[in-house]
Design a protein around this motif. Structure first.
Motif, PDB file in Angstrom:
ATOM      1  N   GLN A  37       3.408  40.759 -44.195  1.00 21.92           N
ATOM      2  CA  GLN A  37       2.081  41.104 -43.706  1.00 21.92           C
ATOM      3  C   GLN A  37       1.014  40.554 -44.646  1.00 21.92           C
ATOM      4  N   TYR A  38      -0.169  40.428 -44.085  1.00 26.27           N
ATOM      5  CA  TYR A  38      -1.327  39.963 -44.862  1.00 26.27           C
ATOM      6  C   TYR A  38      -2.565  40.689 -44.348  1.00 26.27           C
ATOM      7  N   VAL A  39      -3.432  41.112 -45.276  1.00 27.39           N
ATOM      8  CA  VAL A  39      -4.678  41.760 -44.888  1.00 27.39           C
ATOM      9  C   VAL A  39      -5.785  41.297 -45.827  1.00 27.39           C
ATOM     10  N   LYS A  40      -6.982  41.125 -45.266  1.00 27.10           N
ATOM     11  CA  LYS A  40      -8.138  40.696 -46.053  1.00 27.10           C
ATOM     12  C   LYS A  40      -9.368  41.463 -45.581  1.00 27.10           C
ATOM     13  N   VAL A  41     -10.140  41.977 -46.548  1.00 25.55           N
ATOM     14  CA  VAL A  41     -11.403  42.644 -46.246  1.00 25.55           C
ATOM     15  C   VAL A  41     -12.497  41.577 -46.195  1.00 25.55           C
ATOM     16  N   LEU A  42     -13.135  41.418 -45.042  1.00 26.71           N
ATOM     17  CA  LEU A  42     -14.141  40.370 -44.865  1.00 26.71           C
ATOM     18  C   LEU A  42     -15.536  40.835 -45.274  1.00 26.71           C
ATOM     19  N   ASN A  43     -15.863  42.093 -44.990  1.00 27.23           N
ATOM     20  CA  ASN A  43     -17.171  42.653 -45.341  1.00 27.23           C
ATOM     21  C   ASN A  43     -17.056  44.173 -45.306  1.00 27.23           C
ATOM     22  N   ASP A  44     -18.162  44.876 -45.308  1.00 27.54           N
ATOM     23  CA  ASP A  44     -18.074  46.335 -45.416  1.00 27.54           C
ATOM     24  C   ASP A  44     -17.723  47.037 -44.108  1.00 27.54           C
ATOM     25  N   SER A  45     -17.327  46.266 -43.093  1.00 24.86           N
ATOM     26  CA  SER A  45     -16.887  46.891 -41.839  1.00 24.86           C
ATOM     27  C   SER A  45     -15.669  46.223 -41.219  1.00 24.86           C
ATOM     28  N   THR A  46     -15.198  45.121 -41.764  1.00 24.43           N
ATOM     29  CA  THR A  46     -14.243  44.275 -41.039  1.00 24.43           C
ATOM     30  C   THR A  46     -13.054  43.875 -41.900  1.00 24.43           C
ATOM     31  N   ILE A  47     -11.872  43.924 -41.303  1.00 27.87           N
ATOM     32  CA  ILE A  47     -10.665  43.392 -41.924  1.00 27.87           C
ATOM     33  C   ILE A  47      -9.984  42.437 -40.952  1.00 27.87           C
ATOM     34  N   THR A  48      -9.178  41.561 -41.486  1.00 28.43           N
ATOM     35  CA  THR A  48      -8.384  40.656 -40.653  1.00 28.43           C
ATOM     36  C   THR A  48      -7.039  40.451 -41.319  1.00 28.43           C
ATOM     37  N   GLY A  49      -6.099  39.876 -40.594  1.00 23.41           N
ATOM     38  CA  GLY A  49      -4.788  39.646 -41.182  1.00 23.41           C
ATOM     39  C   GLY A  49      -3.742  39.356 -40.140  1.00 23.41           C
ATOM     40  N   TRP A  50      -2.492  39.490 -40.560  1.00 26.19           N
ATOM     41  CA  TRP A  50      -1.390  39.215 -39.644  1.00 26.19           C
ATOM     42  C   TRP A  50      -0.137  39.991 -40.045  1.00 26.19           C
ATOM     43  N   MET A  51       0.789  40.063 -39.088  1.00 22.13           N
ATOM     44  CA  MET A  51       2.081  40.714 -39.291  1.00 22.13           C
ATOM     45  C   MET A  51       3.156  39.813 -38.695  1.00 22.13           C
ATOM     46  N   LYS A  52       4.067  39.350 -39.533  1.00 23.08           N
ATOM     47  CA  LYS A  52       5.116  38.433 -39.083  1.00 23.08           C
ATOM     48  C   LYS A  52       6.373  39.225 -38.740  1.00 23.08           C
ATOM     49  N   CYS A  53       6.851  39.038 -37.527  1.00 19.88           N
ATOM     50  CA  CYS A  53       8.023  39.769 -37.040  1.00 19.88           C
ATOM     51  C   CYS A  53       9.146  38.781 -36.742  1.00 19.88           C
ATOM     52  N   THR A  54      10.238  38.897 -37.463  1.00 21.30           N
ATOM     53  CA  THR A  54      11.376  37.992 -37.311  1.00 21.30           C
ATOM     54  C   THR A  54      12.622  38.797 -36.933  1.00 21.30           C
ATOM     55  N   PRO A  55      13.684  38.102 -36.486  1.00 23.22           N
ATOM     56  CA  PRO A  55      14.930  38.825 -36.193  1.00 23.22           C
ATOM     57  C   PRO A  55      15.497  39.545 -37.412  1.00 23.22           C
ATOM     58  N   ASP A  56      15.182  39.081 -38.608  1.00 20.17           N
ATOM     59  CA  ASP A  56      15.654  39.762 -39.815  1.00 20.17           C
ATOM     60  C   ASP A  56      15.113  41.176 -39.915  1.00 20.17           C
ATOM     61  N   GLY A  57      13.994  41.445 -39.239  1.00 20.11           N
ATOM     62  CA  GLY A  57      13.406  42.776 -39.246  1.00 20.11           C
ATOM     63  C   GLY A  57      13.772  43.598 -38.026  1.00 20.11           C
ATOM     64  N   GLY A  58      14.860  43.232 -37.351  1.00 19.95           N
ATOM     65  CA  GLY A  58      15.289  43.985 -36.168  1.00 19.95           C
ATOM     66  C   GLY A  58      14.509  43.578 -34.944  1.00 19.95           C
ATOM     67  N   GLY A  59      13.867  44.535 -34.305  1.00 20.22           N
ATOM     68  CA  GLY A  59      13.117  44.243 -33.086  1.00 20.22           C
ATOM     69  C   GLY A  59      14.025  44.151 -31.877  1.00 20.22           C
ATOM     70  N   TRP A  60      13.704  43.239 -30.971  1.00 22.21           N
ATOM     71  CA  TRP A  60      14.401  43.117 -29.692  1.00 22.21           C
ATOM     72  C   TRP A  60      15.909  42.969 -29.911  1.00 22.21           C
ATOM     73  N   GLY A  61      16.674  43.951 -29.411  1.00 20.05           N
ATOM     74  CA  GLY A  61      18.116  43.943 -29.607  1.00 20.05           C
ATOM     75  C   GLY A  61      18.513  44.072 -31.059  1.00 20.05           C
ATOM     76  N   ASN A  62      17.643  44.679 -31.875  1.00 17.96           N
ATOM     77  CA  ASN A  62      17.862  44.792 -33.324  1.00 17.96           C
ATOM     78  C   ASN A  62      18.134  43.421 -33.935  1.00 17.96           C
ATOM     79  N   GLY A  63      17.375  42.434 -33.470  1.00 20.14           N
ATOM     80  CA  GLY A  63      17.482  41.078 -33.992  1.00 20.14           C
ATOM     81  C   GLY A  63      18.292  40.154 -33.112  1.00 20.14           C
ATOM     82  N   ASP A  64      19.212  40.721 -32.317  1.00 17.40           N
ATOM     83  CA  ASP A  64      20.047  39.881 -31.458  1.00 17.40           C
ATOM     84  C   ASP A  64      19.255  39.217 -30.340  1.00 17.40           C
ATOM     85  N   GLY A  65      18.062  39.721 -30.062  1.00 11.89           N
ATOM     86  CA  GLY A  65      17.212  39.131 -29.032  1.00 11.89           C
ATOM     87  C   GLY A  65      16.341  38.004 -29.525  1.00 11.89           C
ATOM     88  N   HIS A  66      16.461  37.648 -30.817  1.00  6.75           N
ATOM     89  CA  HIS A  66      15.804  36.466 -31.405  1.00  6.75           C
ATOM     90  C   HIS A  66      14.282  36.505 -31.344  1.00  6.75           C
TER      91      HIS A  66
END
Length: 758
Positions: free
Chosen positions: A188-217
């Motif tokens: 994950q990544y997060v950045k404070v842009l100003n006194d009201s706003t944040i931006t960022g991202w969250m990377k989801c891969t099969p290593d972290g489970g998810g669809w079919g606990n990773g088997d769904g790729h």
């Protein structure tokens, strides 16, 4: 004047409640409980939160992260861990999404959610069940653990939350950036842009489970751009130290060791930018009694700039009610594609909620500017179609996609274009059967995209690369098909063989239309391969091994669950020969024997239509079966049983779906059956006519009217099409598409002379 205004408000309120969107109850099906369902598959697995038609964002309460709880929510749970901006609807296999989990709080900051049934160990909160409200485009609840009212609404690419706080000096909002329904985001990544706003991202891969606990790729990145109505003064990030040696599938994330590590995450106050393995963001503030603090966020699967642009395009100010009203209006416009009158209030609520559930997926995945992340990991721009995702093929080819051909053909074009371009981007030479966020997940079986393409082409829906669609269909059958043996061997032999025989027939139809005579003959022959797994000695379908030998016949015979079948038994799966009903009937011993067997099949189903070994409406393989009576010359039995299923399997309550919603399929069956039209065989333009639940149905230029319709008068006595007597129990799609009026006279006993001439 006051009296007039009050009257207007009352009339407007009543009118709004009776509008299609006002009749939607998002709690229908919103349970994953295996206990209530009597089977491990659970109930509907829908979510009750706010979304827009086919929208990318769903702002919804989440009560659970782990297990086979794909929607992230189950009605019987007593606490909420937060409100996520992405959700899946009605699926099993652990699920995915559930990203960007927002939670208001009072008191000390806590960095882990805690588990169901515990109190105070995490940021999860009990909630007042009687306060919980859900409507099309809106959800609200009182978090009793914090005494905070939470409200949410949505736009197509963005969402808005409004929290009403008690007085306090330790109020705040926190966002778990690692959270994911079926596991965890891995970076994950997060950045404070100003006194009201944040931006960022969250990377989801099969290593972290998810669809079919990773088997769904599943492999995707969610980008966000969030703005707070109260200035960021006391803010920061928490970061859990996840050792490189730790695996991060669902069972790892749920473990005590992992949860303890999250619970002692380092809290970094005032930090403006951070990347890590398990991050969260918080902002704290003082609040007065009843003070409202809002947060709005844009979501993108392309970039942080895309998320910012999505929010700026859709939610430009802090008028929560305006966003809510717009979402409600969007639902009204979409749901008005079918207008029904008559029936009970419950039937109308069930109908419009079902229609609502069919309009969640396949959802748009491109940004407001048309950009989308392709299967090649590159950014593409769509100018000729809307890029869509979540194609639950094995489920939805049966009712959901045929419904969309009637009411939303452009969506079908979008979906086919999305599947074709995805194959090119991923350098795959075949069509995926269960697509999620560009993943070729391989979930379930068959080649359902071939069915969808064939059905679309048959109905004149052709705004895509037809030669490429055909080429990929052929390749799909060659890669996944019955091959040189003429059947598929193994433990799922029946399900595979019957499904592949049907889509072989689909390819033969396409070959005929596109003037490929050799292919037409080849795949027409293969379409009869269902006969290769029929054991004449047993009088039923039976799985074979790769040497051609029959697998041992169990003591319970064709009633044996999983005997050559997927999530069914041979008695249920064996009816799936939609492309050649006459051939199937001949194999089974003729019409009278088959009719008797089918009547037994339905009569043995339990009154509540829950999971069972006979007509099992809770699962898809039998969804066409009630309409087979039309093909067998006894259409009154189709009328009898479709009305019974509508009455017994669908209700205006949480347990109102007897099985998983499966991305629109369970609800689409109801919509089609309730309006009186449903196919047996997608790819064939024949639509079976059955007994409508409602007195009048308007669908574009086509209207179905009933006379003397009631809960007792369920049998069609006679029919007129455009004023002329009509004696068939089916109608061609083209006649529906060009418009007209089908009038059905109903009565309490079958008219065994109507509809028997096919």
């Amino acid at each position: 004047m006051i009296r007039l205004i009050t009257g207007c408000i009352l009339i407007c309120t009543i009118s709004r409640a009776q509008s299609p969107a006002g009749l939607v109850n998002p709690f229908i099906g919103a349970s994953t409980s295996a206990g209530a369902a009597g089977i491990y598959h659970g109930l509907g697995k829908t979510f009750p939160g706010a979304t827009t038609p086919y929208g990318m964002v769903q702002v919804s309460p989440n009560t659970i992260t782990g297990g086979d709880n794909g929607s992230g929510y189950s009605y019987e749970h007593t606490s909420i861990e937060g409100f996520a901006f992405t959700q899946m609807s009605g699926i099993g296999w652990n699920g995915d999404l559930g990203n960007f989990l927002v939670m208001p709080f009072t008191g000390p900051l806590k960095t882990k959610a805690g588990k169901q049934g515990t109190h105070g160990e995490g940021y999860r909160s009990d909630y007042l069940k009687s306060s919980e409200k859900a409507a099309a485009g809106y959800y609200s609840v009182l978090l009793s653990g914090y005494n905070i009212k939470a409200e949410m609404t949505a736009a197509p690419h963005s969402g808005m939350l409004r929290f009403t706080f008690p007085a306090g000096r330790q109020s705040g909002i926190q966002i778990d950036l690692a959270r994911r329904v079926g596991g965890t985001s891995t970076r994950q990544y997060v950045k404070v842009l100003n006194d009201s706003t944040i931006t960022g991202w969250m990377k989801c891969t099969p290593d972290g489970g998810g669809w079919g606990n990773g088997d769904g790729h599943a492999d995707y990145t969610v980008y966000f751009y969030a703005v707070f109505s109260k200035p960021l003064r006391n803010y920061g990030v928490w970061s859990a130290d996840i050792p490189d040696s730790w695996t991060r599938k669902l069972e790892d994330v749920e473990s005590d060791r992992y949860q303890q590590q999250i619970g002692k995450a380092e809290i970094l106050k005032g930090i403006k930018e951070k990347e890590g393995k398990h991050l969260g963001f918080f902002t704290g503030f003082d609040t007065k009694e009843g003070e409202q603090v809002q947060m709005k966020a844009g979501i993108s699967f392309v970039s942080m700039d895309g998320a910012a642009h999505n929010l700026q395009q859709e939610i430009r100010n802090w008028d929560f009610d305006a966003v809510r009203n717009k979402a409600h209006d969007q639902w009204n416009r979409e749901l008005a594609r079918i207008k029904v009158s008559g029936g009970t209030t419950e039937e109308k609520k069930v109908f419009y909620t079902a229609l609502y559930h069919t309009m969640i997926d396949p959802r748009i995945i491109q940004d407001a500017d048309g950009k989308y992340m392709g299967g090649d990991g590159k950014v593409h721009t769509s100018s000729t179609f809307n890029k869509r995702t979540i194609f639950s093929g094995w489920d939805v080819f049966r009712s959901q996609m045929p419904l969309q051909t009637l009411i939303h053909p452009s969506l079908i074009n979008d979906l086919i274009n999305s599947l074709i371009t995805l194959a090119k981007e991923k350098k795959k030479d075949y069509l995926e059967r269960w697509e999620l966020l560009n993943a070729y997940s391989g979930c379930m079986l068959g080649n359902p995209a071939v069915s969808v393409i064939t059905d679309a082409y048959a109905k004149g829906i052709r705004n895509y690369n037809v030669p490429e669609a055909y080429r990929l269909s052929v390749n799909s059958q060659e890669k996944f098909g019955n091959g040189t043996l003429g059947y598929t061997p193994g433990d799922l032999s029946l399900s595979y063989t019957l499904e592949y025989a049907y889509t072989d027939w689909c390819v033969s139809r396409m070959a005929q239309w596109l003037h490929h005579p050799e292919d037409e003959k080849k795949y027409a022959r293969r379409g009869e391969n269902y006969k290769n797994v029929f054991d004449t000695e047993k009088g039923w379908f039976r799985p074979r091994d790769k040497e051609g030998k029959w697998l041992p016949w169990p003591d319970s015979g064709r009633m044996q669950p999983w005997y050559g079948t997927m999530e069914s038994n041979p008695y249920q799966q064996g009816w799936f020969v939609p492309q050649d009903v006459d051939g199937m009937v001949a194999l089974m011993g003729g019409k009278q024997k088959v009719i008797s067997d089918l009547e037994h099949f339905f009569e043995q189903a339990p009154e509540n239509m829950m999971w069972n070994d006979y007509y099992n409406h809770a699962n898809e393989p039998v969804h066409h079966v009630p309409f087979l009576f039309n093909r067998l010359g006894q259409p009154w039995l189709t009328q009898k049983w479709t009305r019974a299923i509508c009455r017994r399997a669908y209700h205006d309550k949480v347990e109102g779906l007897v099985g998983n919603e499966d991305v629109g399929q369970m609800s689409a069956w109801y919509v089609l059956a309730a309006i009186g039209l449903h196919p047996v065989c997608p790819g064939d333009t024949r639509q079976e006519i059955t007994s409508p639940v409602f007195d009048k149905i308007q669908m574009g230029k086509f209207t179905i009217k009933t006379i003397n319709n009631s809960a007792e008068n369920i049998y069609i006595q006679s029919a007129r099409l455009n004023g002329k007597p009509y004696s068939k129990c089916h109608i061609d799609f083209r006649d529906v598409a060009k418009g007209g009026v089908l009038e059905l006279v109903m009565g309490p006993t079958p008219n065994q002379q109507w509809g028997i001439n096919n």
